[in-house]
Write an enzyme that holds these catalytic residues in place. Structure first.
Site, short mmCIF file in Angstrom:
data_model
loop_
_atom_site.label_atom_id
_atom_site.label_comp_id
_atom_site.label_asym_id
_atom_site.label_seq_id
_atom_site.Cartn_x
_atom_site.Cartn_y
_atom_site.Cartn_z
N TYR A 142 71.08 70.00 109.89
CA TYR A 142 71.60 69.28 111.07
C TYR A 142 73.03 68.97 110.88
O TYR A 142 73.98 68.53 111.83
CB TYR A 142 70.51 68.45 111.76
CG TYR A 142 69.50 68.97 112.24
CD1 TYR A 142 69.28 70.38 112.75
CD2 TYR A 142 68.51 68.04 112.82
CE1 TYR A 142 68.06 70.86 112.98
CE2 TYR A 142 67.21 68.71 113.34
CZ TYR A 142 67.06 69.89 113.52
OH TYR A 142 65.92 70.38 114.07
N LYS A 188 59.98 74.76 101.47
CA LYS A 188 60.13 76.09 101.63
C LYS A 188 60.54 76.65 99.97
O LYS A 188 61.63 77.24 100.02
CB LYS A 188 60.90 76.73 102.72
CG LYS A 188 60.66 77.97 103.01
CD LYS A 188 59.48 78.48 103.44
CE LYS A 188 59.45 80.07 103.75
NZ LYS A 188 57.96 80.68 103.92
N ASP A 220 55.35 76.80 106.67
CA ASP A 220 54.91 77.57 107.45
C ASP A 220 53.30 77.35 107.33
O ASP A 220 52.52 77.37 108.34
CB ASP A 220 54.99 79.14 107.10
CG ASP A 220 55.32 79.70 105.84
OD1 ASP A 220 55.20 78.46 104.72
OD2 ASP A 220 55.45 80.69 105.34
N ASP A 244 61.25 67.57 112.18
CA ASP A 244 61.58 67.76 113.71
C ASP A 244 60.35 68.69 114.24
O ASP A 244 59.94 68.31 115.28
CB ASP A 244 62.83 68.48 113.85
CG ASP A 244 63.46 68.27 115.36
OD1 ASP A 244 62.86 67.54 116.02
OD2 ASP A 244 64.50 68.74 115.63
N ASP A 248 56.66 67.09 116.19
CA ASP A 248 56.19 67.25 117.68
C ASP A 248 54.95 68.00 117.43
O ASP A 248 54.06 67.66 118.34
CB ASP A 248 57.35 68.11 117.97
CG ASP A 248 58.53 67.46 118.78
OD1 ASP A 248 58.49 66.43 118.55
OD2 ASP A 248 59.10 68.02 119.65
#
Ligand code: NAD
Length: 355
Positions: A142, A188, A220, A244, A248
């Site tokens: 980000y 990852k 994943d 992020d 959620d």
């Protein structure tokens, strides 16, 4: 008697309503201990833009940095959506986090037994879930450079430095020491160089915390495991974008978004806020659930002020209130004995917290 200075940023939409209830509960619990609070209000978001032309006035940063902690409601609303990006409420919030250096976002996802039917997953899967997602908040893709776009191409860069990984890893291990002593680091590393560095540095830091068990999981797989068997997790440590998404996902195990608190901490001052937004669709109706904000106030007591006994009293008061069947409208269909307004909910929790 100790007096804690708290910056109150109510913000937009339901922000003022939910902060009012958190203050009610904080004052109630303080009456049982040898401390009290001095609050100073500061503007942020659309309301700040309307008054000052700036979604994050400098004074708000000064008031916050001169406090022991910041209690934050929520900002934003369609009224300000057409403003240029730098004038929008959300830009104020991102800048605020960066200015305060709050690099670690702590998001507990706890399933209350009383609301076991409010989750979209089966009760036997989510019963007893108690996860703390620790997300790096001011680095990663980000913020990384270079970034940009042309008509036919867009690009962002995922960058982490050793220092950024080390400090968030320390946070995760320290928090795990006070919980079930297990950290699962999400990355990852099978594909991304930045994730390989992440994994190496987290592994190195873990040697300083021999009492904490470290495991690694690809992002994943983590997304899948959260739905398959969420109880396997204690602390989940993640970079910005993975956190992020996963936080959620984890929060939705619990039922309503109106229940979930968060803390954003760093080297200076911590910001304690519900995970939800300003909910303009229900603002001013007295139906918002104040529990996420009250639970954020409890996190503030614990993490910023080390008032653990007071935090526990608030947590117990929330549980008792739910157990006795009090519900705001968002949870009215789940074993409600009585449906209450935002203010009634705050008063019931405050009453129990003061006992
Ligand atoms: P939202 O979280 O505000 O609302 C999503 C849904 O959840 C709505 O139906 C809302 O009524 C409900 N809801 C949220 N909080 C609730 C509560 N305490 N009790 C009961 N129901 C609740 O998300 P959104 O609608 O996507 O965004 C609205 C505004 O909030 C936007 O301007 C967005 O940018 C902003 N926002 C701010 C923050 C923040 O301040 N940290 C975070 C997310 C979104």
């Amino acid at each position: 008697m100790k007096t804690y200075k708290i910056a109150l940023i109510k913000g937009d939409g339901i922000g003022p309503e939910i902060i009012e209830e958190a203050v009610k509960v904080l004052d109630a619990v303080a009456s049982c201990f040898d401390f009290d609070f001095e609050y100073e209000e500061a503007l942020m978001g659309g309301c700040a833009y309307d008054i000052t032309g700036d979604p994050l006035p400098k004074e708000t940063i000064n008031i916050s940095l001169n406090s022991d902690a910041v209690l934050f409601g929520a900002i934003g609303g369609s009224k300000w959506d057409s403003l240029p990006r730098e004038k929008r409420p959300e830009s104020g919030l991102l800048k605020f986090r960066k200015e305060l250096g709050v690099y670690a976002n702590l998001r507990p996802a706890v399933v209350y037994d009383e609301l076991i039917n409010a989750s979209s997953l089966k009760p036997e899967i989510i019963m007893g879930v108690d996860i703390m997602v620790i997300r790096e908040l001011i680095g990663g893709i980000y913020f990384g450079e270079p970034k940009g776009r042309t008509e036919d191409k867009g690009w962002n860069t995922m960058v982490y430095t050793r220092m950024e990984i080390e400090r968030i890893a320390h946070q995760a291990f320290k928090i795990a020491q006070k919980r079930d002593k297990r950290v699962c680091s999400i990355d990852k590393a099978n594909v991304l160089d930045v994730s390989q560095l992440w994994r190496d540095v987290v592994t190195e830091i873990s040697k300083q915390y021999p009492d904490v068990e470290l495991s690694h999981m690809y992002v994943d797989n983590a997304a899948m495991q959260l739905i398959l068997n969420p109880r396997q997790f204690d602390v989940m440590l993640t970079g910005n974008i993975f956190g992020d998404i996963l936080s959620d996902e984890a929060s939705m195990l619990c039922g309503s978004i109106g229940l979930l608190p968060s803390a954003s901490v760093g080297e200076k001052i911590g910001v304690y806020e519900p995970i939800h937004g300003s909910a303009p669709d229900i603002a001013g109706q007295g139906i918002a659930n104040p529990i996420a904000t009250i639970a954020s106030a409890s996190m503030m007591l614990k993490h910023a002020l080390s008032e653990n006994a007071a935090a526990k009293k608030i947590d117990n008061a929330i549980k008792r209130t739910l157990k006795e069947g009090y519900r705001t409208k968002d949870l009215a269909q789940y074993d409600a004995k009585e449906v209450c307004s935002t203010s009634e909910m705050g008063s019931i929790i405050a009453n129990y917290a003061a006992k």
